[in-house]
Structure formats: C-alpha cells, structure tokens
Design a protein around this motif. Structure first.
Motif, PDB file in Angstrom:
ATOM      1  N   THR A 191     -29.616 -40.388  19.612  1.00 34.78           N
ATOM      2  CA  THR A 191     -28.693 -41.396  20.146  1.00 34.78           C
ATOM      3  C   THR A 191     -27.414 -40.738  20.659  1.00 34.78           C
ATOM      4  OG1 THR A 191     -27.683 -41.837  17.968  1.00 34.78           O
ATOM      5  CG2 THR A 191     -29.577 -43.194  18.617  1.00 34.78           C
ATOM      6  N   GLU A 192     -26.984 -39.660  20.023  1.00 35.02           N
ATOM      7  CA  GLU A 192     -25.786 -38.950  20.497  1.00 35.02           C
ATOM      8  C   GLU A 192     -26.047 -38.278  21.844  1.00 35.02           C
ATOM      9  OE1 GLU A 192     -23.950 -37.918  16.045  1.00 35.02           O
ATOM     10  OE2 GLU A 192     -24.716 -36.307  17.329  1.00 35.02           O
ATOM     11  N   VAL A 193     -27.218 -37.647  21.968  1.00 34.29           N
ATOM     12  CA  VAL A 193     -27.546 -36.929  23.208  1.00 34.29           C
ATOM     13  C   VAL A 193     -27.694 -37.889  24.389  1.00 34.29           C
ATOM     14  CG1 VAL A 193     -29.329 -35.554  24.368  1.00 34.29           C
ATOM     15  CG2 VAL A 193     -28.589 -34.943  22.055  1.00 34.29           C
ATOM     16  N   ILE A 194     -28.268 -39.063  24.145  1.00 35.32           N
ATOM     17  CA  ILE A 194     -28.505 -39.996  25.253  1.00 35.32           C
ATOM     18  C   ILE A 194     -27.276 -40.840  25.571  1.00 35.32           C
ATOM     19  CG2 ILE A 194     -30.972 -40.091  24.716  1.00 35.32           C
ATOM     20  CD1 ILE A 194     -30.535 -42.927  23.601  1.00 35.32           C
ATOM     21  N   GLY A 195     -26.191 -40.637  24.793  1.00 32.12           N
ATOM     22  CA  GLY A 195     -24.957 -41.368  25.071  1.00 32.12           C
ATOM     23  C   GLY A 195     -24.884 -42.732  24.433  1.00 32.12           C
ATOM     24  N   ALA A 196     -25.564 -42.911  23.286  1.00 31.41           N
ATOM     25  CA  ALA A 196     -25.553 -44.206  22.591  1.00 31.41           C
ATOM     26  C   ALA A 196     -25.112 -44.025  21.138  1.00 31.41           C
ATOM     27  CB  ALA A 196     -26.925 -44.859  22.658  1.00 31.41           C
ATOM     28  N   THR A 197     -24.067 -43.225  20.938  1.00 30.44           N
ATOM     29  CA  THR A 197     -23.570 -42.957  19.583  1.00 30.44           C
ATOM     30  C   THR A 197     -23.197 -44.266  18.881  1.00 30.44           C
ATOM     31  OG1 THR A 197     -22.711 -40.821  20.298  1.00 30.44           O
ATOM     32  CG2 THR A 197     -21.808 -41.723  18.263  1.00 30.44           C
ATOM     33  N   GLY A 198     -23.604 -44.359  17.611  1.00 27.91           N
ATOM     34  CA  GLY A 198     -23.296 -45.557  16.824  1.00 27.91           C
ATOM     35  C   GLY A 198     -24.356 -46.638  16.890  1.00 27.91           C
ATOM     36  N   LYS A 199     -25.354 -46.450  17.750  1.00 32.10           N
ATOM     37  CA  LYS A 199     -26.399 -47.466  17.895  1.00 32.10           C
ATOM     38  C   LYS A 199     -27.717 -47.043  17.240  1.00 32.10           C
ATOM     39  CE  LYS A 199     -24.860 -49.811  22.084  1.00 32.10           C
ATOM     40  NZ  LYS A 199     -25.263 -50.294  23.426  1.00 32.10           N
ATOM     41  N   GLU A 200     -27.623 -46.127  16.272  1.00 32.08           N
ATOM     42  CA  GLU A 200     -28.864 -45.612  15.686  1.00 32.08           C
ATOM     43  C   GLU A 200     -29.677 -46.683  14.966  1.00 32.08           C
ATOM     44  OE1 GLU A 200     -25.326 -44.241  13.108  1.00 32.08           O
ATOM     45  OE2 GLU A 200     -25.897 -44.086  15.210  1.00 32.08           O
ATOM     46  N   ALA A 201     -29.016 -47.685  14.367  1.00 34.16           N
ATOM     47  CA  ALA A 201     -29.753 -48.747  13.671  1.00 34.16           C
ATOM     48  C   ALA A 201     -30.614 -49.534  14.662  1.00 34.16           C
ATOM     49  CB  ALA A 201     -28.794 -49.672  12.945  1.00 34.16           C
ATOM     50  N   ASP A 202     -30.015 -49.937  15.787  1.00 37.09           N
ATOM     51  CA  ASP A 202     -30.772 -50.660  16.818  1.00 37.09           C
ATOM     52  C   ASP A 202     -31.876 -49.778  17.399  1.00 37.09           C
ATOM     53  OD1 ASP A 202     -29.482 -53.149  16.792  1.00 37.09           O
ATOM     54  OD2 ASP A 202     -27.826 -52.376  17.993  1.00 37.09           O
ATOM     55  N   PHE A 203     -31.562 -48.519  17.582  1.00 37.65           N
ATOM     56  CA  PHE A 203     -32.531 -47.561  18.135  1.00 37.65           C
ATOM     57  C   PHE A 203     -33.747 -47.435  17.221  1.00 37.65           C
ATOM     58  CE2 PHE A 203     -33.908 -43.024  18.532  1.00 37.65           C
ATOM     59  CZ  PHE A 203     -34.421 -43.109  19.816  1.00 37.65           C
ATOM     60  N   CYS A 204     -33.486 -47.297  15.905  1.00 38.15           N
ATOM     61  CA  CYS A 204     -34.584 -47.115  14.943  1.00 38.15           C
ATOM     62  C   CYS A 204     -35.457 -48.360  14.847  1.00 38.15           C
ATOM     63  CB  CYS A 204     -34.024 -46.755  13.569  1.00 38.15           C
ATOM     64  SG  CYS A 204     -33.341 -45.079  13.484  1.00 38.15           S
ATOM     65  N   VAL A 205     -34.836 -49.541  14.841  1.00 43.97           N
ATOM     66  CA  VAL A 205     -35.607 -50.787  14.760  1.00 43.97           C
ATOM     67  C   VAL A 205     -36.533 -50.922  15.964  1.00 43.97           C
ATOM     68  CG1 VAL A 205     -35.454 -53.308  14.840  1.00 43.97           C
ATOM     69  CG2 VAL A 205     -33.966 -52.022  13.309  1.00 43.97           C
ATOM     70  N   ALA A 206     -36.030 -50.531  17.141  1.00 41.61           N
ATOM     71  CA  ALA A 206     -36.825 -50.668  18.367  1.00 41.61           C
ATOM     72  C   ALA A 206     -37.979 -49.678  18.408  1.00 41.61           C
ATOM     73  CB  ALA A 206     -35.929 -50.504  19.590  1.00 41.61           C
ATOM     74  N   ILE A 207     -37.697 -48.386  18.201  1.00 38.74           N
ATOM     75  CA  ILE A 207     -38.778 -47.409  18.357  1.00 38.74           C
ATOM     76  C   ILE A 207     -39.743 -47.408  17.179  1.00 38.74           C
ATOM     77  CG2 ILE A 207     -37.344 -45.941  19.823  1.00 38.74           C
ATOM     78  CD1 ILE A 207     -37.411 -43.864  17.533  1.00 38.74           C
ATOM     79  N   ASP A 208     -39.361 -48.070  16.061  1.00 32.93           N
ATOM     80  CA  ASP A 208     -40.292 -48.233  14.944  1.00 32.93           C
ATOM     81  C   ASP A 208     -41.505 -49.061  15.366  1.00 32.93           C
ATOM     82  OD1 ASP A 208     -41.047 -47.871  12.192  1.00 32.93           O
ATOM     83  OD2 ASP A 208     -40.471 -49.952  11.827  1.00 32.93           O
ATOM     84  N   LYS A 209     -41.366 -49.803  16.467  1.00 33.53           N
ATOM     85  CA  LYS A 209     -42.450 -50.669  16.949  1.00 33.53           C
ATOM     86  C   LYS A 209     -43.304 -49.982  18.013  1.00 33.53           C
ATOM     87  CE  LYS A 209     -39.414 -54.637  16.203  1.00 33.53           C
ATOM     88  NZ  LYS A 209     -38.626 -55.703  16.860  1.00 33.53           N
TER      89      LYS A 209
END
Length: 456
Positions: A191-209
């Motif tokens: 999330t830091e590399v792609i420029g979405a720092t702080g959104k790891e919770a949303d990121f994990c919920v999405a890619i978990d699917k």
C-alpha cells in the motif's frame, strides 16, 4: 404435527460421522501435545464488548448476538427503534456466541496473566459460530482446532507452525496440499509503494476475496474503497509476478526500495525459511503468496493459509502473527502467533478423497449373538472378558431370530460375531465368524481374544 428441522448452516453427526471427526480431532490433538501445547477451553458465550471490533466491520456483522434473559425490552425506549440497531443492540443483547477461539484466548491470557508462565502455549478444540450465508464448506456452526503461543516474538514459532501443519496432514494421509504464507508487513509495504498509505485494512479486505471473485472484481472493490486507478496500475507487478519463494523475495526487495515496513516483512519471511531448513522436511508444501491477506484485522506479521489441492473447497487451515490483540484488553506488548484447523472442511476433504482408514467407521469389534435361556449367562461372562482386554464388544440384547441379529451386525459394520450354542457350551469353545469373508471357526478364550486383537 410439527416437522423437525435444524437451523441452516448446522448439521447432525451420527456415530459413523463422529468416528471420522474424532479421527481428525485425535490426529490434531496428538500433534499439538507433541509440540508442547496444553489444552484450554473458554465459554460458548463472550461479552459482546470482548468480541466486537476485533474482526473488522464485516466480521462484526457475522456475530451471533444473544438476547438478554428475562424482559430484554424493558430497558428500551420508543426512540431506540427509530434510531436503528446500533442504539438498540446494547440494551437488548450484552453477549454473543464466540466467532473464533483467538479473541477469547487473548481475553483469557489477560485475565489470568498472573498465573501464566510465558511463553504460554495452548490448544483449544471447540465450536464457533458465524452468521454467514451457508454454502459448501461454509457453516454457521463449526469446530476450530487452534494452537497459539503468546509472550514471544521469536519467529521459531512460525517455523514450528509450518512443521505442525505438515505433520497433521501427513498423519491424515492427505498427499496434496499447499501452505500459503505471506506477511501483513508485506501488504502494508504494498500500500505504501502504490501510494495508498493508511489504507491497508481496506486493501486486505478486498484482496482477501481474490480466489472467490477474481482480479477484475477485486479491482472494482478497491475503487469502491477509495483506491485510484493509478494505485491499481502499480499493483500489477505484484499480481503478475510468478516464481519460487526465493525469486519472489528478491522481487520484493527491489519493489520495497522505498518501504521500510515492506522490507521488514521480507526479512521476517527469510528468517522463518532459515529456521525451517533445520527441520529437514522432505516437502514443506510451502508457497509465498503475495496476495494472501486473510480478512481478520488483528494480524500484524506472518499469515498462513492451507489449501487442499484438487478439491473445490476453501482454506482448511489458517492463522498468523498478532502483536496487539491483548493490548485492547489492557495487556500491551504481548505478541502471539497461532493457527486454526477447520475440522468441518477437513472432514469434507477426506470424505471426497476417500482418505479415511477402513477401521474408522467400525465402533464395535465383536458382537455376541443372543441365543437366550442358559446361554445368556455365558454370553455376558464372555462379554466382560472381552471388554477387560480392551475389545469393544456388545451382546445383542434380545433373543430374536439369527437373521435379525446378523443384519444388525452388518449394518453397523461389526467385523466379528461370536456364537455360543449348545455345542459351544459343552466344549468350552466359542465360534467366531468373520463378517467380512464369512470364515467361521471355534476358538478357546485366549485364542479368540488374540484373533480379534490381531485382525487389523
């Protein structure tokens, strides 16, 4: 007349099913105890204050709430019903069925911290409940078999978990499975590399699917959660890179040039692999899956997920490292790591692949035929001698026709029956019939016991 039924997402287990389930439970339990874990149990219900906020928003919605006893509406007001469930719920329900075994374990550790010697290793085999939509491999009531160790940051624990997973599934004769690992710090780094720092919770919920809905739908959900198309474009190398564990770690080292957190996740994974080398496993079944997220929000380090290959079913084991779970209960800086075997899914996998040992379904080893009258006393005497020798045995309770008694033995897959008729009474021998091949012969008591014991 009311037609009996059970709630959707729950199941009855008859004697044959329970024999198979106990085979799984006992296999897992023996490995846990071999690795130094002690057994623990916690209540079916927990206070909702313990459960809520530990599983993310989606997890909280799947909690089964328990209505307060008595007049549970007495503390409510008319306005509560208009405001909605969030205002109403605390007044009518203070407890809930446990969603998993990890949060109750963390609560137990905090409550008993003065009695516990750390590191504390425990295993727990109990049912959990989730208000999920029932489907194949997904139930509303199911058992988990957890093992956790808290009070240490050592990554040796992660290597031990991988070794335990291998041993359990090898002992269950499951030949083809994959242990997927990743690290939440790797996901934070992404999330830091792609420029979405702080959104790891949303990121994990999405890619978990990802396994369930595919990359396009995941990208759509990421957009819905506030990620930009530019963020998603920078994700492509992660989704598309293929190679060995070593090659993936090399890729990440370059990818995380500007992410200290991501590099820390890479370093931890490398350390676990180094420890694992000492176990000399012929096949560690390990795969580094850079998209493995696991939706539970309390994971902070390594995460695990096990898939049975060739079977259309979800993960059969999962877990990971958590650093802050006891912190929400007032005990900070106690790191833990654990796994959970999903017995219900493992059951379905072994059933589908026909991997249960032949003797698993046979509860009784021998049945004594009841000829009635004076033979009954001899039958009961023999029954007691067999049981004293640890042979699972029974005597048919009624002196009914032989055909009915034999049908009973066949229906229960009882491998042997003993016949005590007038001839046997005179000779002191017992006629033993093998129900599988029909072979029949007379034996003295000691020879009879040996024959039955040595039949497997």
């Amino acid at each position: 007349m009311q037609k009996p039924s059970i709630p959707r997402g729950t199941r009855d287990f008859g004697p044959i099913q329970m024999a198979k389930r106990n085979y799984i439970f006992n296999t897992i339990r023996s490995v846990y105890e071999k690795y130094g874990f002690a057994q623990l149990e916690t209540p079916t219900m927990e206070n909702l204050s313990v459960l809520t906020g530990k599983y993310g928003d989606e997890g909280d919605q799947l909690l089964f709430k328990v209505l307060n006893s008595g007049d549970f509406l007495s503390k409510t007001e008319e306005n509560d019903y208009q405001v909605g469930s969030k205002a109403l719920l605390p007044k009518i329900a203070e407890k809930g069925l446990r969603y998993d075994l990890t949060v109750p374990f963390a609560r137990y550790v905090v409550m008993h911290r003065n009695e516990i010697s750390f590191p504390f290793k425990r295993y727990q085999i109990q049912p959990v409940w989730r208000a999920d939509r029932p489907q194949k491999g997904r139930y509303r009531e199911f058992y988990q078999c957890d093992a956790d160790v808290v009070g240490t940051n050592s990554l040796i624990c992660e290597a031990e978990i991988i070794a335990m997973i291998n041993e359990v599934f090898n002992n269950l004769q499951l030949p083809d499975f994959t242990i997927k690992i990743n690290n939440r710090k790797v996901l934070v780094g992404i999330t830091e590399v792609i420029g979405a720092t702080g959104k790891e919770a949303d990121f994990c919920v999405a890619i978990d699917k990802l396994d369930k809905i595919g990359i396009e739908k995941v990208n759509e959900e990421l957009i819905q959660r506030g990620f930009t198309q530019q963020n998603i474009n920078k994700l492509k190398p992660v989704f598309e890179f293929e190679g060995s564990i070593v090659e993936k770690l090399q890729f990440l080292t370059t990818y995380f040039a500007q992410s200290e957190t991501g590099l820390e996740g890479v370093k931890e994974t490398q350390e676990i692999l180094k420890y694992l080398d000492s176990y000399k496993l012929e096949n560690d079944h390990l795969e580094l899956d850079l998209t493995l997220a696991r939706g539970l929000s309390y994971y902070t380090g390594t995460i695990f997920e096990v898939k049975a290959n060739g079977v259309q079913i979800g993960s059969i084991t999962g877990g990971g490292r958590y650093d802050n779970l006891t912190g929400v209960f007032g005990l900070k800086d106690v790191s833990g790591v654990g796994i959970s075997f999903g017995v219900d899914r493992i059951y379905d996998v072994l059933e589908e692949l026909d991997l249960y040992p032949a003797e698993t379904g046979a509860q009784v080893q021998v049945m004594i035929v009841n000829f009635g009258s004076e033979m009954t006393a001899s039958g009961l005497s023999l029954l007691q001698k067999l049981r004293t020798q640890g042979i699972r045995s029974e005597m048919y309770p009624d002196a009914v026709k032989m055909k009915k008694q034999m049908s009973y033995a066949n229906n229960l897959n009882i491998p042997f029956v003993v016949l005590i008729g007038e001839d046997e009474m005179k000779s002191g021998d017992y006629t033993l019939k093998n129900m599988l091949d029909g072979e029949q012969a007379a034996y003295k008591i000691n020879d009879l016991i040996s024959k039955i014991k040595n039949s497997h």
